[in-house]
Design a protein around this motif. Structure first.
Motif, PDB file in Angstrom:
ATOM      1  N   LEU A 108     -44.685 -33.433 -16.101  1.00 43.98           N
ATOM      2  CA  LEU A 108     -43.944 -32.497 -16.943  1.00 43.98           C
ATOM      3  C   LEU A 108     -43.437 -33.157 -18.213  1.00 43.98           C
ATOM      4  O   LEU A 108     -43.450 -32.539 -19.285  1.00 43.98           O
ATOM      5  N   LEU A 109     -42.988 -34.399 -18.117  1.00 48.77           N
ATOM      6  CA  LEU A 109     -42.556 -35.110 -19.322  1.00 48.77           C
ATOM      7  C   LEU A 109     -43.702 -35.258 -20.313  1.00 48.77           C
ATOM      8  O   LEU A 109     -43.515 -35.126 -21.531  1.00 48.77           O
ATOM      9  N   ALA A 110     -44.896 -35.516 -19.794  1.00 50.35           N
ATOM     10  CA  ALA A 110     -46.061 -35.619 -20.670  1.00 50.35           C
ATOM     11  C   ALA A 110     -46.398 -34.254 -21.279  1.00 50.35           C
ATOM     12  O   ALA A 110     -46.730 -34.154 -22.464  1.00 50.35           O
ATOM     13  N   LEU A 111     -46.276 -33.210 -20.462  1.00 48.31           N
ATOM     14  CA  LEU A 111     -46.598 -31.866 -20.929  1.00 48.31           C
ATOM     15  C   LEU A 111     -45.704 -31.441 -22.083  1.00 48.31           C
ATOM     16  O   LEU A 111     -46.173 -30.854 -23.062  1.00 48.31           O
ATOM     17  N   VAL A 112     -44.409 -31.738 -21.975  1.00 45.18           N
ATOM     18  CA  VAL A 112     -43.468 -31.323 -23.026  1.00 45.18           C
ATOM     19  C   VAL A 112     -43.243 -32.416 -24.070  1.00 45.18           C
ATOM     20  O   VAL A 112     -42.326 -32.331 -24.892  1.00 45.18           O
ATOM     21  N   LYS A 113     -44.077 -33.456 -24.026  1.00 43.99           N
ATOM     22  CA  LYS A 113     -44.070 -34.526 -25.028  1.00 43.99           C
ATOM     23  C   LYS A 113     -42.729 -35.260 -25.081  1.00 43.99           C
ATOM     24  O   LYS A 113     -42.182 -35.537 -26.158  1.00 43.99           O
ATOM     25  N   LEU A 114     -42.208 -35.591 -23.897  1.00 39.25           N
ATOM     26  CA  LEU A 114     -40.947 -36.332 -23.813  1.00 39.25           C
ATOM     27  C   LEU A 114     -41.089 -37.538 -22.890  1.00 39.25           C
ATOM     28  O   LEU A 114     -40.108 -37.986 -22.288  1.00 39.25           O
ATOM     29  N   ALA A 115     -42.297 -38.074 -22.782  1.00 41.58           N
ATOM     30  CA  ALA A 115     -42.550 -39.176 -21.841  1.00 41.58           C
ATOM     31  C   ALA A 115     -41.662 -40.385 -22.111  1.00 41.58           C
ATOM     32  O   ALA A 115     -41.315 -41.131 -21.186  1.00 41.58           O
ATOM     33  N   ALA A 132     -39.168 -27.873 -18.800  1.00 45.57           N
ATOM     34  CA  ALA A 132     -39.795 -28.717 -17.775  1.00 45.57           C
ATOM     35  C   ALA A 132     -39.099 -28.532 -16.430  1.00 45.57           C
ATOM     36  O   ALA A 132     -39.754 -28.447 -15.385  1.00 45.57           O
ATOM     37  N   ARG A 133     -37.769 -28.472 -16.441  1.00 48.21           N
ATOM     38  CA  ARG A 133     -37.030 -28.280 -15.192  1.00 48.21           C
ATOM     39  C   ARG A 133     -37.359 -26.929 -14.565  1.00 48.21           C
ATOM     40  O   ARG A 133     -37.513 -26.808 -13.346  1.00 48.21           O
ATOM     41  N   ALA A 134     -37.492 -25.890 -15.399  1.00 42.47           N
ATOM     42  CA  ALA A 134     -37.818 -24.567 -14.880  1.00 42.47           C
ATOM     43  C   ALA A 134     -39.222 -24.511 -14.291  1.00 42.47           C
ATOM     44  O   ALA A 134     -39.492 -23.725 -13.378  1.00 42.47           O
ATOM     45  N   LEU A 135     -40.114 -25.365 -14.793  1.00 41.41           N
ATOM     46  CA  LEU A 135     -41.501 -25.368 -14.325  1.00 41.41           C
ATOM     47  C   LEU A 135     -41.724 -26.321 -13.151  1.00 41.41           C
ATOM     48  O   LEU A 135     -42.787 -26.303 -12.535  1.00 41.41           O
ATOM     49  N   ALA A 136     -40.734 -27.162 -12.849  1.00 40.89           N
ATOM     50  CA  ALA A 136     -40.927 -28.240 -11.868  1.00 40.89           C
ATOM     51  C   ALA A 136     -41.333 -27.714 -10.498  1.00 40.89           C
ATOM     52  O   ALA A 136     -42.159 -28.323  -9.810  1.00 40.89           O
ATOM     53  N   LYS A 137     -40.782 -26.577 -10.080  1.00 43.28           N
ATOM     54  CA  LYS A 137     -41.074 -26.043  -8.745  1.00 43.28           C
ATOM     55  C   LYS A 137     -42.320 -25.151  -8.740  1.00 43.28           C
ATOM     56  O   LYS A 137     -42.608 -24.476  -7.759  1.00 43.28           O
ATOM     57  N   ARG A 138     -43.042 -25.180  -9.847  1.00 38.58           N
ATOM     58  CA  ARG A 138     -44.304 -24.453  -9.975  1.00 38.58           C
ATOM     59  C   ARG A 138     -44.160 -22.977  -9.627  1.00 38.58           C
ATOM     60  O   ARG A 138     -44.815 -22.455  -8.721  1.00 38.58           O
ATOM     61  N   PRO A 139     -43.292 -22.284 -10.350  1.00 45.02           N
ATOM     62  CA  PRO A 139     -43.122 -20.849 -10.073  1.00 45.02           C
ATOM     63  C   PRO A 139     -44.364 -20.073 -10.496  1.00 45.02           C
ATOM     64  O   PRO A 139     -45.100 -20.481 -11.402  1.00 45.02           O
ATOM     65  N   LYS A 140     -44.596 -18.940  -9.848  1.00 43.23           N
ATOM     66  CA  LYS A 140     -45.676 -18.055 -10.268  1.00 43.23           C
ATOM     67  C   LYS A 140     -45.292 -17.292 -11.526  1.00 43.23           C
ATOM     68  O   LYS A 140     -46.152 -16.848 -12.285  1.00 43.23           O
ATOM     69  N   LEU A 141     -43.986 -17.113 -11.697  1.00 44.30           N
ATOM     70  CA  LEU A 141     -43.467 -16.336 -12.816  1.00 44.30           C
ATOM     71  C   LEU A 141     -42.262 -17.054 -13.395  1.00 44.30           C
ATOM     72  O   LEU A 141     -41.345 -17.418 -12.660  1.00 44.30           O
ATOM     73  N   LEU A 142     -42.267 -17.265 -14.708  1.00 42.14           N
ATOM     74  CA  LEU A 142     -41.130 -17.899 -15.377  1.00 42.14           C
ATOM     75  C   LEU A 142     -40.487 -16.890 -16.313  1.00 42.14           C
ATOM     76  O   LEU A 142     -41.160 -16.280 -17.156  1.00 42.14           O
ATOM     77  N   LEU A 143     -39.184 -16.701 -16.146  1.00 44.89           N
ATOM     78  CA  LEU A 143     -38.400 -15.785 -16.964  1.00 44.89           C
ATOM     79  C   LEU A 143     -37.596 -16.593 -17.975  1.00 44.89           C
ATOM     80  O   LEU A 143     -36.898 -17.532 -17.594  1.00 44.89           O
ATOM     81  N   LEU A 144     -37.672 -16.233 -19.241  1.00 46.80           N
ATOM     82  CA  LEU A 144     -36.996 -16.980 -20.304  1.00 46.80           C
ATOM     83  C   LEU A 144     -36.101 -16.029 -21.087  1.00 46.80           C
ATOM     84  O   LEU A 144     -36.584 -15.076 -21.707  1.00 46.80           O
ATOM     85  N   ASP A 145     -34.800 -16.281 -21.041  1.00 48.04           N
ATOM     86  CA  ASP A 145     -33.818 -15.426 -21.701  1.00 48.04           C
ATOM     87  C   ASP A 145     -33.412 -16.052 -23.034  1.00 48.04           C
ATOM     88  O   ASP A 145     -32.685 -17.043 -23.064  1.00 48.04           O
ATOM     89  N   GLU A 146     -33.902 -15.468 -24.141  1.00 40.17           N
ATOM     90  CA  GLU A 146     -33.630 -15.994 -25.488  1.00 40.17           C
ATOM     91  C   GLU A 146     -33.841 -17.514 -25.521  1.00 40.17           C
ATOM     92  O   GLU A 146     -32.925 -18.269 -25.891  1.00 40.17           O
ATOM     93  N   PRO A 147     -35.029 -18.009 -25.188  1.00 40.46           N
ATOM     94  CA  PRO A 147     -35.215 -19.450 -25.014  1.00 40.46           C
ATOM     95  C   PRO A 147     -35.068 -20.266 -26.292  1.00 40.46           C
ATOM     96  O   PRO A 147     -34.781 -21.465 -26.235  1.00 40.46           O
ATOM     97  N   LEU A 148     -35.239 -19.639 -27.457  1.00 38.32           N
ATOM     98  CA  LEU A 148     -35.178 -20.386 -28.713  1.00 38.32           C
ATOM     99  C   LEU A 148     -33.966 -19.998 -29.551  1.00 38.32           C
ATOM    100  O   LEU A 148     -33.843 -20.412 -30.696  1.00 38.32           O
ATOM    101  N   GLY A 149     -33.062 -19.220 -28.967  1.00 34.38           N
ATOM    102  CA  GLY A 149     -31.941 -18.684 -29.727  1.00 34.38           C
ATOM    103  C   GLY A 149     -30.983 -19.724 -30.267  1.00 34.38           C
ATOM    104  O   GLY A 149     -30.316 -19.502 -31.271  1.00 34.38           O
ATOM    105  N   ALA A 150     -30.897 -20.897 -29.603  1.00 35.50           N
ATOM    106  CA  ALA A 150     -29.940 -21.921 -30.020  1.00 35.50           C
ATOM    107  C   ALA A 150     -30.500 -22.864 -31.091  1.00 35.50           C
ATOM    108  O   ALA A 150     -29.791 -23.751 -31.562  1.00 35.50           O
ATOM    109  N   LEU A 151     -31.756 -22.660 -31.482  1.00 30.83           N
ATOM    110  CA  LEU A 151     -32.392 -23.557 -32.444  1.00 30.83           C
ATOM    111  C   LEU A 151     -32.284 -22.994 -33.855  1.00 30.83           C
ATOM    112  O   LEU A 151     -32.233 -21.785 -34.062  1.00 30.83           O
TER     113      LEU A 151
END
Length: 380
Positions: free
Chosen positions: A136-143, A164-183
């Protein structure tokens, strides 16, 4: 890391009547006391989609997301994920994970520990935990950032740790609530493309809630526009923008000039609209399902209008006005033109030439014209 099937650009399962939805929301209503936050919503989402729920504050998009996660229970209707009815399934047993706008990282843990937290609670072997964290660190470019604490990271980096933390448990469905709002705006634009690449790499189905129209257009395979607890329109970004089904959608997605008028000609291959607001007859080069003399609205995007000093040829789709204001945005210029009817119209022009000395200036009288297929006829 295991992959799920990706959506090929030329398949688009939502166009196939025989395709089986991965998420099925059936006539879902959610009431708080006597107020319906979500009202009779039905929606089908397919595996591998990056689907955006788009709407303003109070439109019901976050409530719908929380019902998918299991944090709220529908007052009526059902929700199915991967063929399973979720009505009696608690949040921790659903094949779902949720990434919140605040990211909610543990400040006392480093990046690796934050990503590994959920895996360790599942009693997964430490060797597998370490392997997944590294992937996951490699996937999100934070190795190279695994040992850093959240406060040592930028906003964009914290966002990727939370993903990466949300994807760690390999969910079938990922829900993202305003994921970029703080940027900030520039970082948000850069992160949008990173998010799409990560989603495409994994093939996990994403459902994103956002109020940002540009964000939804950049991210989504399809968009569901919500208004007052209902779905106003569902479609691919180009369909939503180019073919809105109502005045609300036309105004909410991007910018639109709206003219009220009455149908004066109604033929199978065209209609004519008399619009005093436009100051001209509006010719539409296709038939429309409407009644004779019906009052309706015609919407046109600012970039579809041509500004000229000289009058173009033709008898319809040509009007005149005065340039009241100009906003220079670098790549485009925005013209506010007051028509002779008094209606104010917004026109955008791409700045393809550097230092264009022939550009139209303030207080010039200009002609505005457009093609017969440039706008949308709206009856609601």
């Amino acid at each position: 890391m295991s992959k799920q099937p990706l959506i090929a650009a030329d398949t688009r399962p939502w166009r196939d009547p025989a395709a089986k939805p991965f998420v099925r929301i059936n006539n879902v209503t959610k009431k708080f006391a006597d107020v319906a936050a979500v009202s009779d919503v039905s929606l089908e989402i397919y595996q591998g989609e990056l689907f955006c729920l788009l709407g303003g504050s109070g439109s019901g998009k976050s409530t719908l997301l929380r019902m998918l996660a299991g944090f709220e229970t529908p007052t009526a209707g059902t929700i199915e994920i991967d063929g399973q009815d979720m009505t009696a399934v608690p949040p921790y047993s659903r094949p779902v994970n949720m990434m919140f706008q605040s990211y909610a990282l543990f400040p006392h843990m480093n990046v690796e520990q934050n990503i590994a937290y959920g895996l360790k609670r599942e009693n997964i072997a430490s060797t597998e935990v370490g392997q997944r964290v590294n992937e996951l660190l490699a996937l999100v470019k934070l190795a190279e950032y695994g040992k850093r604490k959240p406060h040592q990271l930028s906003g964009g980096q914290r966002q990727r740790v939370a993903l990466a933390r949300a994807l760690a448990k390999r969910p079938k469905l990922l829900l993202l609530d305003e994921p970029l709002g703080a940027l900030d705006k520039k970082l948000r634009e850069e992160t949008q493309f990173e998010l799409v690449k990560i989603q495409e790499t994994l093939g996990v189905t994403f459902i994103v809630v956002t109020h940002d129209q540009e964000e939804a257009m950049s991210l989504a395979t399809r968009i569901g526009v919500m208004n007052q607890g209902e779905i106003a329109q569902i479609g691919e970004p180009t369909d939503i923008y180019e073919f809105p089904n109502s005045r609300f959608v036309a105004n909410f997605i991007g910018s639109a000039n709206m003219f009220e008028g009455v149908v004066t000609e109604d033929e199978s291959d065209h209609i004519m609209i008399d619009s005093p607001e436009a100051g001209c007859a509006i010719y539409v080069d296709h038939g429309v399902d409407c009644a004779p003399a019906q009052r309706l609205w015609w919407a046109i995007r600012p970039e579809k209008i041509l500004l000229t000093r000289d009058r173009p040829d033709g008898v319809a789709n040509i009007t005149r006005g005065l340039v009241d204001d100009i906003g220079y945005l670098g790549d485009t210029s925005v013209y506010q033109v007051v028509l002779d009817s008094g209606k104010k119209v917004r026109v955008t022009k791409a700045n393809t030439m550097r230092g264009d000395l022939e550009a139209i200036k303030w207080d010039e009288r200009v002609y505005l014209s457009w093609a017969g297929n440039a706008g949308s006829v709206l009856t609601a």
